[in-house]
Scaffold this motif. Structure first.
Motif, PDB file in Angstrom:
ATOM      1  N   PHE A 172       0.523   4.396  -2.570  1.00 19.66           N
ATOM      2  CA  PHE A 172       0.323   5.788  -2.146  1.00 19.66           C
ATOM      3  C   PHE A 172       1.336   6.696  -2.825  1.00 19.66           C
ATOM      4  CE2 PHE A 172       1.331   9.390   0.527  1.00 19.66           C
ATOM      5  CZ  PHE A 172       0.099   9.854   0.953  1.00 19.66           C
ATOM      6  N   LYS A 187      -0.226   6.778   8.147  1.00 22.31           N
ATOM      7  CA  LYS A 187      -0.324   5.416   8.678  1.00 22.31           C
ATOM      8  C   LYS A 187      -0.316   5.427  10.205  1.00 22.31           C
ATOM      9  CE  LYS A 187       2.012   0.922   8.300  1.00 22.31           C
ATOM     10  NZ  LYS A 187       3.173   0.215   7.700  1.00 22.31           N
ATOM     11  N   ASP A 205      -9.443   5.739  -1.846  1.00 25.22           N
ATOM     12  CA  ASP A 205      -8.662   4.856  -0.975  1.00 25.22           C
ATOM     13  C   ASP A 205      -8.297   5.512   0.352  1.00 25.22           C
ATOM     14  OD1 ASP A 205      -8.779   2.914  -2.867  1.00 25.22           O
ATOM     15  OD2 ASP A 205      -6.772   3.237  -3.660  1.00 25.22           O
ATOM     16  N   LEU A 239      -7.119   8.146  -5.424  1.00 25.37           N
ATOM     17  CA  LEU A 239      -6.441   8.361  -4.146  1.00 25.37           C
ATOM     18  C   LEU A 239      -7.442   8.720  -3.047  1.00 25.37           C
ATOM     19  CD1 LEU A 239      -3.355  10.355  -5.462  1.00 25.37           C
ATOM     20  CD2 LEU A 239      -3.205   8.248  -4.146  1.00 25.37           C
ATOM     21  N   ARG A 278       0.817  -1.214   0.000  1.00 21.95           N
ATOM     22  CA  ARG A 278       0.000   0.000   0.000  1.00 21.95           C
ATOM     23  C   ARG A 278       0.857   1.273   0.000  1.00 21.95           C
ATOM     24  NH1 ARG A 278      -4.629   2.488   0.733  1.00 21.95           N
ATOM     25  NH2 ARG A 278      -4.888   4.079   2.334  1.00 21.95           N
ATOM     26  N   TRP A 280       0.710   9.543  -6.022  1.00 20.46           N
ATOM     27  CA  TRP A 280       1.038  10.964  -5.933  1.00 20.46           C
ATOM     28  C   TRP A 280       2.173  11.348  -6.883  1.00 20.46           C
ATOM     29  CZ3 TRP A 280      -1.960  14.566  -4.268  1.00 20.46           C
ATOM     30  CH2 TRP A 280      -2.932  14.281  -3.304  1.00 20.46           C
ATOM     31  N   ASP A 316      -6.425   8.172   0.627  1.00 24.39           N
ATOM     32  CA  ASP A 316      -5.075   8.735   0.521  1.00 24.39           C
ATOM     33  C   ASP A 316      -5.083  10.190   0.087  1.00 24.39           C
ATOM     34  OD1 ASP A 316      -4.098   6.274   1.236  1.00 24.39           O
ATOM     35  OD2 ASP A 316      -3.764   5.605  -0.818  1.00 24.39           O
ATOM     36  N   TYR A 375       2.959   9.463   3.881  1.00 21.64           N
ATOM     37  CA  TYR A 375       2.330   8.152   4.056  1.00 21.64           C
ATOM     38  C   TYR A 375       2.583   7.613   5.460  1.00 21.64           C
ATOM     39  CZ  TYR A 375       1.414   3.177   3.751  1.00 21.64           C
ATOM     40  OH  TYR A 375       0.947   1.915   3.996  1.00 21.64           O
TER      41      TYR A 375
END
Length: 468
Positions: free
Chosen positions: A106, A456, A326, A323, A102, A110, A328, A452
């Motif tokens: 991400f 997270k 998801d 994005l 993942r 981007w 993100d 990210y």
């Protein structure tokens, strides 16, 4: 996340292609080829080749052959996965996320969005340069602003109008290239076939040595920049098993559209008189005194660059939506108007053009090469991610159900293409301006990786808070 079942295997349907799974008409093989040509053949080919010839000389032809070999491998890898797992809709993020993790998805998403903004920016800069041929007193930033507004307006009309426009632009581009070939052969066929300007020595082929060719290939890769956008379009195919065949036809057509015109530039002895500010094809037509040929081609190049810019805006907007789906990117980006256009995502992607227009105000001569190189670097990192994802995919498929649409030459072909990409990235260090672009790209990747990790940690913290 929704799922579909194919040959007994449960396949995830990626969010941004769920509408296709519900049974919409989809896309034909011919239309996919046209959209692919429209997405790829743009200002990068019509304008950046002038810069490439200045760096590499006639050896540019070898550079294009080398790049084409690795590009066909990326297409084949993406086509195989898109055909075997249609639920993912050709989304490179879906493949990278599943087979690499993942975090890579991400960062890759981007990075591609940034590459899309850079492609838009380079295309709109090229549009200004092309238009200045007719209106030299109008500043570059003003012309770029006008074309930016037009591109946003076309995307605002929705995906159906976008597809229709791109198909028309593809026809214009193909006709333009064929027209250039015919015009040169009619006016200077004797010169071409006699080979009087064909380089005879190593110094003539490589005026700046191997170093010149090596450092220029990253710009050559940029001229193939629409591959991922084409993969996203392939997600709309109503017969996914035909995707690999469509991609094979597309890369063969690209070989014809790219290599023959560039060979004619060499065979007419024009490589020594090219400018980074003018298309080499216009230079050739001007030298051969083809009546109105240069002006007609300039108009066609404006259409071509605008087409690629619109396609990059469309793809970047869709990736931004993916994005957001998801988690993100901000959920606000999912807001759509009555034409199903994600308005906030479109405005966010278009906002990057403000940066390019601002740079063009201060650095009108340097901005195009800097933007093009940065976009090229971003793209080849993503292509490497696709190839590695495909390698992992093939290893897993062999254990599960065999191979449905196997890519010819795997794994040797994949290994050679990855080596070529790594060698090309090393070549960036041979040019100071390219080093600036590399530094910009690496800084972005570090920034996205940091974002990210922060995201997270926040999600993990929120989960612990809910449990407690």
């Amino acid at each position: 996340m929704r799922y579909t079942v194919k040959q007994g295997k449960k396949i995830a349907i990626h969010p941004h292609v769920q509408h296709h799974a519900k049974g919409t008409p989809g896309m034909t093989q011919g239309k996919l080829i046209f959209i692919g040509i429209a997405s790829i053949v743009g200002a990068g080919f019509f304008l950046a080749t002038g810069t490439i010839f200045n760096i590499a000389g006639p050896a540019t032809l070898f550079g294009y052959l080398l790049a084409w070999l690795s590009v066909t491998t990326v297409f084949a890898a993406l086509g195989e996965m898109a055909a075997d797992e249609p639920g993912k809709g050709g989304s490179f993020r879906a493949y990278i996320g599943e087979y690499l993790g993942r975090g890579y998805s991400f960062v890759g998403g981007w990075v591609y969005w940034t590459a899309g903004v850079l492609i838009m920016s380079s295309e709109v800069t090229a549009l200004g340069l092309f238009t200045q041929r007719w209106f030299p007193s109008v500043p570059l930033w003003l012309l770029s602003s006008l074309f930016s507004l037009l591109a946003v307006g076309l995307n605002w009309l929705g995906s159906e109008k976008f597809g229709q426009a791109e198909s028309l632009f593809a026809v214009i581009k193909i006709v333009a290239v064929i027209g250039f070939i015919v015009a040169v052969l009619v006016v200077a066929g004797g010169m071409v076939f006699s080979g009087e300007y064909l380089p005879q020595t190593k110094a003539e082929w490589f005026p700046h040595g191997i170093k010149g060719l090596w450092s220029s290939i990253i710009l050559i890769y940029f001229t193939f920049g629409g591959i991922i956008a084409t993969g996203l379009a392939a997600g709309e195919m109503k017969e996914p098993e035909k995707i690999p065949g469509a991609f094979r036809r597309m890369v063969l057509l690209l070989l014809f559209l790219y290599l023959i015109p560039l060979t004619l530039v060499v065979l007419t002895g024009s490589t020594g008189s090219l400018s980074a500010q003018q298309s080499p094809f216009i230079t050739v037509l001007s030298r051969l005194s083809v009546p109105y040929g240069d002006e007609l081609l300039n108009g066609i190049m404006i259409a071509a660059a605008f087409s690629t810019m619109v396609a990059a805006m469309f793809a970047s907007t869709r990736v931004l939506v993916s994005l957001a789906e998801d988690g993100d990117a901000p959920r606000k980006l999912l807001t759509k108007n009555k034409r199903e256009v994600p308005t906030y995502a479109l405005l966010a992607s278009s906002g990057g053009l403000v940066f390019a227009i601002g740079i063009s105000f201060f650095l009108p001569k340097e901005v195009y090469e800097l933007l093009s190189t940065s976009a090229g670097i971003n793209l080849v990192f993503l292509w490497m991610g696709i190839l590695i994802s495909h390698h992992i995919y093939r290893k897993k498929q062999r254990k599960i159900k065999g191979e449905n649409h196997p890519m010819w030459g795997y794994p040797l072909r994949t290994l050679i293409s990855c080596i070529i990409i790594v060698v090309v990235l090393v070549g960036i260090f041979l040019d100071r301006k390219h080093m600036i672009s590399l530094g910009f790209t690496l800084a972005l990747m570090i920034l996205f990786t940091f974002c990210y990790q922060v995201m997270k940690r926040r999600k993990n913290t929120d989960k612990k808070t809910i449990r407690n």
